[in-house]
Enzyme design. Structure first.
Site, PDB file in Angstrom:
ATOM      1  N   SER A  30      47.278  59.609  38.017  1.00 17.89           N
ATOM      2  CA  SER A  30      48.009  60.219  36.910  1.00 17.89           C
ATOM      3  C   SER A  30      47.017  60.507  35.799  1.00 17.89           C
ATOM      4  CB  SER A  30      49.092  59.247  36.410  1.00 17.89           C
ATOM      5  OG  SER A  30      49.583  59.618  35.144  1.00 17.89           O
ATOM      6  N   TYR A  63      51.863  50.589  33.883  1.00 21.69           N
ATOM      7  CA  TYR A  63      51.564  51.838  34.584  1.00 21.69           C
ATOM      8  C   TYR A  63      50.127  52.275  34.316  1.00 21.69           C
ATOM      9  CZ  TYR A  63      52.468  56.549  36.411  1.00 21.69           C
ATOM     10  OH  TYR A  63      52.435  57.726  37.134  1.00 21.69           O
TER      11      TYR A  63
END
Length: 259
Positions: free
Chosen positions: A141, A154
């Protein structure tokens, strides 16, 4: 499965004779990657926690479904080891400030998004090494390169995945195995669309306004990324001419990381 232009992925034979394993493959980015690889001639194994969805997805792609909880110790035994292309995509999200973040949720996110990719890479590398060719694709990401508040688990997991991918690249190079991260910004997935709708209702604004103000504020390209666009990069990293592209991260972020 269709691309954002409405066309199905072009059928080719460039990956004919190879086998791929994609995690989190029942929808979103995982499904798009599985579709892209299947269109290129791969025999694709789709792994996902959602049994009905993964059975449906595998049927659509003429693939092999595996309904598994990857955080369970017995899950790996249900997945093939003779895999030429591994796409580590499965992940979850939880948003909270650090001082309120549940420890058990932080731990589960690290396990699913760092330990599970490690275990799957370890599971599949012997076959890749023996064959003298392999591709490890880690769906990271932009948060593997940048941080945002309230996403400690995350962000930590994606940063760790970036490091794991680089070590895999260094160890696998002599065997013809490449390892790369694909780093998208905000992708139009069912999860994100749910967040758009919820925030639009809460704040009394349109979903387009939510996307622009919240999700696209750092992106120079003011539209959400389509899953097929991520899958196209995955397909490229597996195709001809990719042998020297390893140990790196490919941002698909509309120039977010250019800031």
């Amino acid at each position: 499965m269709t691309t954002d232009s409405g066309a199905e992925p072009a059928r080719t034979a460039e990956l004919s004779g190879t086998t791929a394993l994609v995690t989190g493959a029942a929808s979103g980015i995982g499904y798009a990657c599985a579709a892209r690889l299947a269109a290129a001639g791969c025999s694709v194994h789709l792994a996902d926690l959602d049994r009905p969805a993964v059975l449906r997805a595998a049927s659509e792609l003429d693939g092999h479904p595996h309904a598994v909880d990857l955080t369970e110790e017995t899950a790996l035994g249900q997945l093939p080891a003779e895999v030429d292309i591994l796409v580590n995509n499965a992940g979850i999200q939880h948003v909270a400030p650090i001082h309120e973040f549940p420890t058990e949720v932080f731990t589960r996110i690290q396990h699913l998004m760092v330990t599970v990719p490690f275990l799957l890479i370890r599971h599949c590398l012997p076959h890749m090494y023996a064959r003298g060719w392999g591709r490890v694709l880690n769906i990271s990401s932009v948060h593997g390169l940048r941080a945002s508040p309230n996403k400690s688990a995350y962000v930590a997991a994606k940063h760790a995945l970036e490091g794991l991918s680089k070590v895999t690249a260094l160890e696998g190079a002599r065997y013809g195995v490449t390892s790369n991260c694909v780093d998208p910004g905000y992708v139009r997935t069912p999860l994100l669309e749910g967040q758009l709708a919820a925030q639009a209702e809460t704040n009394g604004i349109t979903e387009d306004e939510v996307a622009d103000r919240v999700f696209l504020q750092h992106s120079a390209i003011k539209r959400l990324i389509e899953p097929e666009e991520v899958a196209a990069v995955v397909g490229w990293l597996c195709g001809p001419g990719s042998d020297h592209l390893t140990g790196t991260s490919v941002p698909i972020d509309g120039a977010w990381t250019a800031h």
